[in-house]
Each structure stands twice: as structure tokens, then as C-alpha cells.
Enzyme design. Structure first.
Site, PDB file in Angstrom:
ATOM      1  CE  LYS A  47      92.084  39.619  -9.179  1.00 41.58           C
ATOM      2  NZ  LYS A  47      90.849  39.676  -8.202  1.00 41.58           N
ATOM      3  CB  SER A  72      83.103  33.313  -4.744  1.00 37.56           C
ATOM      4  OG  SER A  72      84.074  32.629  -4.074  1.00 37.56           O
ATOM      5  CB  ILE A  73      87.156  36.609  -7.930  1.00 41.04           C
ATOM      6  CG1 ILE A  73      86.492  37.834  -8.350  1.00 41.04           C
ATOM      7  CG2 ILE A  73      88.985  37.502  -9.355  1.00 41.04           C
ATOM      8  CD1 ILE A  73      85.546  38.434  -8.871  1.00 41.04           C
ATOM      9  CB  CYS A 131      91.697  37.171  -0.581  1.00 43.61           C
ATOM     10  SG  CYS A 131      91.042  36.714  -1.518  1.00 43.61           S
ATOM     11  CG  ASN A 193      88.973  42.401   1.893  1.00 37.38           C
ATOM     12  OD1 ASN A 193      88.896  42.267   1.132  1.00 37.38           O
ATOM     13  ND2 ASN A 193      90.828  41.088   1.280  1.00 37.38           N
ATOM     14  N   GLY A 218      80.030  46.463  -1.397  1.00 38.01           N
ATOM     15  CA  GLY A 218      79.103  47.930  -0.876  1.00 38.01           C
ATOM     16  C   GLY A 218      78.786  48.458  -0.049  1.00 38.01           C
ATOM     17  N   GLY A 245      82.673  50.348   1.456  1.00 37.32           N
ATOM     18  CA  GLY A 245      81.233  50.294   1.332  1.00 37.32           C
ATOM     19  C   GLY A 245      81.222  52.360   1.028  1.00 37.32           C
TER      20      GLY A 245
END
Lengths: 302, 243
Positions: A47, A72-73, A131, A193, A218, A245
């Protein structure tokens, strides 16, 4: 044993197969312990870690859409010191290469983080300059190659660990970005990303996410990610790690044929926790069927 | 926790958009735990977290409300159909530890996990169930609950209003609550007055269901916690409600 045909040497690190799990989709590995055999993976990417602990974003954090999901962590993580103290040893027990994804909101954060990681037993740093969910400092390192170059340069000065720079598909010019990162000392490039996206709650008449924008991942992004991996692989002389993806072994082989040495499984881990294992088995079966003795035979073949 | 393919035993429409799906699963399930369910290959991409309604004799039942694409597909499942399950997930409740008078308070489909909880409790259990329209899933509680109180905002056969209006925490040793956040917040606030211990079952959208993605966090006094593996059961007084 056919297993050996999947071997990849990447930045001096031996990977028993090219299938890694992408940052943010696999925690610190232990979360999936017992659900899949983690020792079979090519490698683990943590992570995203930052120098100091981060609580991450408020409000909705994930939102499924057709073809994928938005997240949107906001880089929620325990910070590098706590990672080293509490998680690294456990990760090492899986006996696969450990890559730490290092994020930051200032150049100093990246440098200090890399200095600490340099003294640990990790195998590689994946420098996360991409990010889309963290915006402190007002600078997005992944968009402008001149800024990215400076980050990579400064991190290069403080560590001998291999540095893989993870690019954002939102970069102004992804090829130029890759070239500049390599000039600054990157040993490898990983891409892509998540794509900057958004969603609207039509009943609340508001964006779904507090930050308005979120990262789209995805199966829907695969053709664009694949194109970018292809372009970057042709433009740089360091190895490329492809992601975006990938859901099955055919997707993975497409990335390898487009030039990727390693590939990462991200959102597919959520679609099917066994995806990474099935992809390893699928690649192996494909190679046997097609009489391919080594990935070298098909890598970058197009 | 295991990821496996199981068979549908039955899938019964209870009322309007409320269904009970029974799956052939031989797991030891704690009350308050849930499974990630997926009955499709390509779309939607994510599994759906659905709490265990009851579990016995190799059958795990899930009560759910049709809300979107995933639950709509679940509602169309027939006996013998295949479902991918990951679970059981979550801390759950160690019901055997609870003694005395216990109140279960649910709002809407929040009644789903309450049956397995009621079954495991040894003390005297009362159910307080609030609904928007007509009540559902009540009958099975009669075996395990001494008193059943029902409130509905629209069905005039029951107390008209919110369930929190007819519940007094003073009468209970322990309160367990599952429903919309504003309701759970109200129940926790009421329990604080009498220092009655209260547990809440949180829900959130989830991607992984194993604690890796950090998509389902909720705010607590100790910072962000993952609803999937740190919860879904939390001490009510630890949760910082957003509502």
C-alpha cells in the site's frame, strides 16, 4: 518443471514470475494470507506509504461504475516507521520480492522516506508520483515531467535501492515523462496509475467524492494503459512494469508483448481474489501450448 | 476466510424488494459476520457485502434489499445456481458473553443480521424493529424474543413514527443496533444517558472485503477503522458518526 520459464530478472532482482500485485489493492499481503497462496506471487507491492501516517480522505472512498471503479482513499497508511516496525518482517515471510510504494506531498517527504527505506531489507522502491487523490502542496508530481525529474533526482541521491517510477496516465506527455524520469536515474518505469475521473450523485446533486475527482481503474482502462506501456517501452532503455485493467492471463500477455517485463494486478484482486494466481497459471499454460521457452521470446515482440 | 463457489439452496421474495437467499455453506459463522457475494462474471465487477441472517445445518441465509445492479442479479438467482462467496468476514459478536436484558434495534433491512444475533443470545431479548413501510422478517424472531416492538412510518397497523421513540435504554443491560446511521447515532446518544453498553453494526461500500483496499473505513475515536475486518460490529460510543 516448467515454472522456471516464467523467471524475470528486473533491476537485478529475481522474480520467479512476472505477476505482482499492485499497490493499494493488496494491503501488506497479510490481508490475503489464507485466501490465496501468496508465496506463489511474483512479488508484493505495498500500500502506498508516506513518511508520516496519513488518515486518508473523508466521505465516499470507492464507487463502482461500468467497466471498473473509482477510488479516493487518499493514501491512508501507517507511515514508513510503523510499516518497518510492524509489517515488513511479516511481508518478508512470504519469501517474494517486496517493493515499497513511496508517496509524498513534498520533495523532502520523498527524500526522507527513501533514506529510511534504503536501510531496510526491501528489494525495490516504487516511487509514486501519480496518486490522483492527494493534493496538498498544490503540486501534482505526476503531471509535469520537469517536477517529476526533480523528485526522482533527489531520491536517486539518497538510495541505492532500485527505483521504479510509477507514472500517471494523466501526465501531460507520458513518453516525455518516462524519458525524463530515466534521465534522472530511474532504474525502471511502472505504468499506469489510475485515470482521473469523477461521478455525480444525481439525487444529492453533488459529486460522489468529497475531492470531486477520484482514480478510475478496472478493465475499461486496459486499452489505454496498454497503448501507453507500448509507447513507453519503445522510448526508454530501462525495463517497464505494466499495469492497468489486467483481469486475465490474456491481458497480461498483451502487456508483455507490448514490452512489459513485469505486470501488476490491481482492481482484478477485488473482482476475483484468485486473479493473480489464475494469471500466473494462465501465462504458464499459454507458454507450454505455444512452445515458448522464455518470456524473452515474446516480450516487446510487437 | 475462504473464497469458494457454492450453490443456491433457495431464494425467496419476502416482500417488494426484500429477499432471503439461502446458500449451501458449511462454515462456522459468528452472528454479525457477513460474506462478499458475487453471482456474475464480468459486470458488475465487485462482490456485494451481505450480512448473515442465520446459519444452521449447512445453510447460510442472507436477507437483502434490492438496491442496485448487484442485488438485482442476486434477486434473480434460482436453486442450484452458482455463487462466489468470500467469508465469513468481520469480527462479529460473541453473543454467548452477553447476559441480562438485551434490546435489538433495527431500522429497515438492518433487521437482517439480528436473527442470528437473537439466536445466540441467552438472556432475555426484545426486538425493536423500525420500517419505512410494512414490516418484514419478523415471524422468525418470535422463537427467540420475549417482546417484539414494531414501528412504521407509513403502515398504520403499527406504532407510527421512528422506533427510537418507543425504546428506553434504561430497561436494558445491553443494546445492539443496526440501521441507517442517523438512527444508530440516536440510539447511541440515548444509551449514553444511562451508560447502557451499545454495539452498532456498520455498513459501507466495499471493494476487497479483506481489509486491504481501505475503501470501507468509518471514523472512530481511534481514527479510521475498516468496517470489513475491524468491524462491522463496533462499540457505539467509539464510532464518530458522520450523520
Amino acid at each position: 518443471m516448467w515454472f522456471s520459464v516464467l523467471n524475470v530478472k528486473f533491476c537485478g532482482v529475481d522474480f520467479k514470475n512476472p505477476v505482482l500485485v499492485a499497490s493499494g489493492t493488496f494491503g501488506f499481503g497479510v490481508e490475503y494470507d489464507g485466501i490465496i497462496d501468496i508465496t506463489r506471487l511474483g512479488g508484493l507491492i505495498t500500500k502506498g506509504l508516506t513518511l508520516n501516517k496519513k488518515e486518508g480522505n473523508e466521505g465516499v472512498r470507492i464507487h463502482e461504475v461500468r467497466g471498473g471503479m473509482l477510488n479516493s482513499i487518499g493514501l491512508q497508511n501507517p507511515g514508513i516507521d510503523e510499516f518497518i516496525e510492524k509489517h515488513l518482517q511479516r511481508m518478508k515471510e512470504f519469501k517474494v520480492p517486496i517493493i515499497v510504494n513511496l508517496g509524498g506531498s513534498s520533495i523532502e517527504d520523498y527524500v526522507k522516506g527513501a533514506e529510511i527505506l534504503d536501510k531496510t531489507e526491501i528489494d525495490m522502491i516504487e516511487l509514486n508520483i501519480s496518486c490522483p487523490n492527494v493534493k496538498e502542496g498544490g503540486m501534482n508530481f505526476g503531471i509535469k515531467s520537469s517536477i517529476a525529474k526533480e523528485v526522482v533526482n533527489r531520491v536517486r541521491e539518497v538510495t541505492k535501492k532500485p527505483i521504479m517510477v510509477k507514472l500517471s496516465p494523466n501526465a501531460e506527455d507520458i513518453v516525455d515523462m518516462a524519458v525524463k524520469c530515466v534521465e534522472a536515474g530511474a532504474d525502471a518505469i511502472s505504468l499506469v496509475n489510475t485515470f482521473k475521473g469523477m461521478a455525480v450523485d444525481i439525487y444529492k446533486r453533488k459529486p460522489v467524492f468529497n475531492n470531486i475527482f477520484a482514480g478510475y481503474s478496472g478493465p475499461a482502462i486496459k486499452p489505454i494503459a496498454l497503448r501507453m506501456v507500448y509507447e513507453v517501452s519503445k522510448a526508454v532503455d530501462v525495463p517497464v512494469c505494466g499495469l492497468g485493467g489486467i483481469v486475465d492471463y490474456k491481458d497480461a500477455i498483451e502487456f508483455i508483448m507490448a514490452g512489459a517485463y513485469l505486470i501488476q494486478i490491481g482492481t482484478a484482486n477485488f473482482i476475483n481474489p484468485r486473479a493473480s494466481i489464475e494469471i500466473i497459471e494462465g501465462i504458464e499454460k499459454f507458454m507450454i501450448e505455444q512452445n515458448i521457452k522464455s518470456l524473452d521470446e515474446i516480450r516487446g515482440i510487437i | 476466510m475462504e473464497y469458494k463457489e457454492v450453490l443456491v439452496y433457495s431464494n425467496v421474495k419476502v416482500q417488494d424488494d426484500i429477499y432471503v437467499l439461502s446458500l449451501e455453506i458449511e462454515d462456522d459463522v459468528r452472528a454479525g459476520q457477513f460474506y462478499m457475494l458475487k453471482a456474475w462474471e464480468e459486470e458488475p465487477i465487485l462482490a456485494r457485502p451481505i450480512s448473515v441472517h442465520s446459519s444452521e445445518n449447512g445453510i447460510v441465509k442472507f436477507a437483502y434489499q434490492v438496491k442496485g445492479r448487484g442485488t438485482k442479479i442476486l434477486s434473480s438467482l434460482k436453486a442450484e445456481d452458482k455463487v462466489y462467496v468470500l467469508g465469513p468476514v468481520g469480527n462479529g459478536l460473541y453473543t454467548e458473553k452477553f447476559k441480562g436484558k438485551i434490546a435489538l434495534i433495527s431500522g429497515g433491512i438492518g433487521i437482517a443480521p439480528m436473527l442470528q444475533i437473537a439466536k445466540g443470545l441467552e438472556g432475555e431479548v426484545d426486538l425493536y424493529a423500525g420500517f419505512n413501510k410494512s414490516p418484514y422478517l419478523i415471524d422468525e424472531f418470535k422463537k427467540y424474543c420475549k417482546n417484539i416492538h414494531i414501528a412504521s412510518e407509513r403502515d398504520t397497523a403499527y406504532y407510527r413514527g421512528f422506533i427510537t421513540e418507543i425504546f428506553n435504554p434504561f430497561e436494558y443491560n445491553i443494546v445492539i443496533c443496526c440501521g441507517p446511521e442517523p438512527m444508530m447515532k440516536r440510539v447511541v446518544d440515548m444509551c449514553k444517558i444511562y451508560a447502557t453498553p451499545v454495539y452498532v453494526l456498520m455498513e459501507n461500500k466495499m471493494a476487497c472485503g479483506v481489509g486491504a483496499c481501505l475503501g470501507c473505513t468509518c471514523n472512530t475515536k481511534e481514527g479510521k477503522k475498516r468496517v470489513c475486518v475491524d468491524g462491522p460490529v463496533f462499540k457505539g460510543t467509539d464510532v464518530v458518526f458522520s450523520a
